[in-house]
Design a protein around this motif. Structure first.
Motif, mmCIF file in Angstrom:
data_model
loop_
_atom_site.group_PDB
_atom_site.id
_atom_site.type_symbol
_atom_site.label_atom_id
_atom_site.label_comp_id
_atom_site.label_asym_id
_atom_site.label_seq_id
_atom_site.Cartn_x
_atom_site.Cartn_y
_atom_site.Cartn_z
ATOM 1 N N GLN A 67 1.004 -1.137 -0.088
ATOM 2 C CA GLN A 67 0.237 0.013 -0.050
ATOM 3 C C GLN A 67 0.951 1.061 0.018
ATOM 4 O O GLN A 67 1.920 1.215 0.526
ATOM 5 C CB GLN A 67 -0.850 0.026 1.096
ATOM 6 C CG GLN A 67 -1.906 -1.157 1.152
ATOM 7 C CD GLN A 67 -2.987 -0.718 2.543
ATOM 8 O OE1 GLN A 67 -3.520 0.164 2.729
ATOM 9 N NE2 GLN A 67 -3.403 -2.017 3.107
ATOM 10 N N PHE A 68 0.502 2.308 -0.579
ATOM 11 C CA PHE A 68 1.082 3.550 -0.659
ATOM 12 C C PHE A 68 -0.043 4.580 -0.823
ATOM 13 O O PHE A 68 -1.252 4.387 -1.088
ATOM 14 C CB PHE A 68 2.209 3.632 -1.682
ATOM 15 C CG PHE A 68 1.860 3.096 -3.039
ATOM 16 C CD1 PHE A 68 0.901 3.966 -3.908
ATOM 17 C CD2 PHE A 68 1.842 1.641 -3.479
ATOM 18 C CE1 PHE A 68 0.820 3.587 -5.291
ATOM 19 C CE2 PHE A 68 1.380 1.300 -4.606
ATOM 20 C CZ PHE A 68 0.859 2.171 -5.478
ATOM 21 N N CYS A 69 0.302 5.926 -0.950
ATOM 22 C CA CYS A 69 -0.636 6.958 -0.942
ATOM 23 C C CYS A 69 -0.523 7.702 -2.203
ATOM 24 O O CYS A 69 0.484 7.628 -2.898
ATOM 25 C CB CYS A 69 -0.419 7.904 -0.015
ATOM 26 S SG CYS A 69 -1.594 8.986 0.130
ATOM 27 N N LEU A 70 -1.598 7.835 -2.900
ATOM 28 C CA LEU A 70 -1.610 8.492 -4.406
ATOM 29 C C LEU A 70 -2.861 9.622 -4.336
ATOM 30 O O LEU A 70 -3.726 9.714 -3.308
ATOM 31 C CB LEU A 70 -2.216 7.482 -5.219
ATOM 32 C CG LEU A 70 -1.322 6.395 -6.006
ATOM 33 C CD1 LEU A 70 -2.038 5.713 -6.822
ATOM 34 C CD2 LEU A 70 -0.074 7.160 -6.418
ATOM 35 N N SER A 71 -2.575 10.553 -5.221
ATOM 36 C CA SER A 71 -3.723 11.692 -5.324
ATOM 37 C C SER A 71 -4.827 11.190 -6.120
ATOM 38 O O SER A 71 -4.933 10.298 -6.694
ATOM 39 C CB SER A 71 -3.146 12.931 -6.078
ATOM 40 O OG SER A 71 -2.634 12.800 -7.269
ATOM 41 N N TYR A 72 -5.836 11.854 -6.378
ATOM 42 C CA TYR A 72 -6.953 11.667 -7.026
ATOM 43 C C TYR A 72 -6.738 12.028 -8.456
ATOM 44 O O TYR A 72 -7.950 12.211 -9.108
ATOM 45 C CB TYR A 72 -8.477 12.020 -6.263
ATOM 46 C CG TYR A 72 -8.807 11.547 -5.048
ATOM 47 C CD1 TYR A 72 -9.243 10.246 -5.089
ATOM 48 C CD2 TYR A 72 -8.627 12.133 -4.019
ATOM 49 C CE1 TYR A 72 -9.638 9.596 -3.973
ATOM 50 C CE2 TYR A 72 -8.968 11.663 -2.750
ATOM 51 C CZ TYR A 72 -9.716 10.295 -2.736
ATOM 52 O OH TYR A 72 -9.730 9.751 -1.524
ATOM 53 N N THR A 73 -5.865 12.166 -8.904
ATOM 54 C CA THR A 73 -5.638 12.410 -10.399
ATOM 55 C C THR A 73 -6.617 11.574 -11.426
ATOM 56 O O THR A 73 -6.339 10.120 -11.438
ATOM 57 C CB THR A 73 -4.216 12.541 -10.584
ATOM 58 O OG1 THR A 73 -3.431 13.056 -9.930
ATOM 59 C CG2 THR A 73 -4.011 13.093 -12.342
ATOM 60 N N GLY A 74 -7.116 12.129 -12.030
ATOM 61 C CA GLY A 74 -8.126 11.334 -12.985
ATOM 62 C C GLY A 74 -9.369 10.735 -12.532
ATOM 63 O O GLY A 74 -10.006 10.094 -13.291
ATOM 64 N N THR A 75 -9.541 10.968 -11.277
ATOM 65 C CA THR A 75 -10.450 10.305 -10.625
ATOM 66 C C THR A 75 -11.970 11.374 -10.727
ATOM 67 O O THR A 75 -11.568 12.239 -9.831
ATOM 68 C CB THR A 75 -10.361 9.703 -9.163
ATOM 69 O OG1 THR A 75 -9.393 8.852 -9.372
ATOM 70 C CG2 THR A 75 -11.478 9.144 -8.520
ATOM 71 N N PRO A 76 -13.040 11.086 -11.121
ATOM 72 C CA PRO A 76 -14.043 12.058 -10.757
ATOM 73 C C PRO A 76 -14.559 12.152 -9.709
ATOM 74 O O PRO A 76 -14.677 11.175 -8.925
ATOM 75 C CB PRO A 76 -15.392 11.297 -11.859
ATOM 76 C CG PRO A 76 -14.849 10.055 -12.045
ATOM 77 C CD PRO A 76 -13.300 10.144 -11.917
ATOM 78 N N LEU A 77 -14.683 13.513 -9.019
ATOM 79 C CA LEU A 77 -15.090 13.657 -7.654
ATOM 80 C C LEU A 77 -16.696 14.390 -7.805
ATOM 81 O O LEU A 77 -16.524 15.175 -8.541
ATOM 82 C CB LEU A 77 -14.277 14.634 -7.028
ATOM 83 C CG LEU A 77 -12.755 14.199 -7.028
ATOM 84 C CD1 LEU A 77 -11.670 15.210 -6.270
ATOM 85 C CD2 LEU A 77 -12.603 12.886 -6.136
ATOM 86 N N ASP A 78 -17.547 13.927 -6.904
ATOM 87 C CA ASP A 78 -18.736 14.578 -7.019
ATOM 88 C C ASP A 78 -18.858 15.669 -6.002
ATOM 89 O O ASP A 78 -17.990 16.133 -5.234
ATOM 90 C CB ASP A 78 -20.016 13.433 -6.484
ATOM 91 C CG ASP A 78 -19.587 12.922 -5.167
ATOM 92 O OD1 ASP A 78 -18.341 13.218 -4.498
ATOM 93 O OD2 ASP A 78 -20.113 12.096 -4.605
ATOM 94 N N GLY A 79 -20.161 16.244 -6.183
ATOM 95 C CA GLY A 79 -20.211 17.636 -5.256
ATOM 96 C C GLY A 79 -19.843 17.551 -3.494
ATOM 97 O O GLY A 79 -19.104 18.397 -3.115
ATOM 98 N N PRO A 80 -20.448 16.367 -3.011
ATOM 99 C CA PRO A 80 -19.956 16.471 -1.539
ATOM 100 C C PRO A 80 -18.561 16.283 -1.100
ATOM 101 O O PRO A 80 -18.118 16.711 -0.361
ATOM 102 C CB PRO A 80 -20.855 15.150 -1.104
ATOM 103 C CG PRO A 80 -21.865 15.026 -1.979
ATOM 104 C CD PRO A 80 -21.391 15.650 -3.390
#
Length: 220
Positions: A67-80
């Motif tokens: 396991q390691f940490c990644l950003s949400y690059t390319g992942t769609p994010l909703d309003g909340p």
């Protein structure tokens, strides 16, 4: 002085809230998905700005997941999720500004301090914004996580690994520190307002003592 002691308590509460808020905002484990029906516990965490992820290493007899940490690059994010991000940063910045300004004001002489309730109001607003950071719990990241679905699909292709994650998220370190920050921001607001009231009473008492004549009028 009573007001100075209460102000010190307020600063301690605000310091705790600030560092808890920082942890909640930037951890990769605000919420988590836990594996079920598996001998080895596996938790995948998701934060406001990044998430823990995996690397699957397969050998002849065993498979390992790193396991390691990644950003949400390319992942769609909703309003909340977007709203939770905004409110978390507002709480951190707003509370931090009033906290550090209070530390600076503490270096000034007692009679030159500005006795206003803006500090308490600022902490209270930080408390409210910190609470809205929990909107992440209502986002797709918690209830319909596409990254977990992709992970499940990848794991299904490996014959040596049998892992099944829960359908919804559970609270992790970030969410718990966020709740703790809400409590400490609120306590800092109460203590700050109380310190302001006590400081004004002390100031009025000092002015009253200065207005009294050194020699009583009945003696003159």
């Amino acid at each position: 002085m009573k007001s100075a002691t209460i102000s010190l308590v307020s600063n301690i509460f605000a310091a705790c809230a600030f560092f808890l808020s920082w942890n909640a905002a930037f951890t990769c484990s605000f919420v988590q998905f836990s594996a079920i029906d598996n001998d080895t516990p596996l938790n995948i965490g998701f934060g406001l700005w990044g998430h823990s992820w995996y690397a699957l290493s397969a050998s002849l007899n065993n498979s390992f997941i790193f396991q390691f940490c990644l950003s949400y690059t390319g992942t769609p994010l909703d309003g909340p999720m977007k709203a939770a991000r905004v409110f978390a940063i507002i709480a951190l910045v707003l509370g931090g500004v009033f906290f550090f300004s209070s530390l600076i004001a503490g270096c000034r002489p007692q009679d030159k301090r500005m006795l206003t309730r803006s500090e308490g109001v600022g902490y209270l607003l930080a408390c409210l914004c910190q609470g809205f950071a929990l909107l992440l719990l209502n986002s797709n990241m918690c209830t319909n996580n596409s990254l977990i679905a992709a992970l499940q699909a990848d794991i299904a292709q490996s014959e040596n690994v049998q892992i099944d994650f829960n359908d919804t998220c559970t609270l992790s370190t970030g969410a718990r520190t966020c709740i703790s920050a809400i409590v400490f921001w609120f306590l800092a607001a109460l203590a700050s307002c109380h310190a302001t009231s006590a400081g004004r009473k002390e100031e009025q008492a000092r002015k009253g003592n200065l207005n009294e004549p050194l020699v009583p009028n009945d003696i003159l």
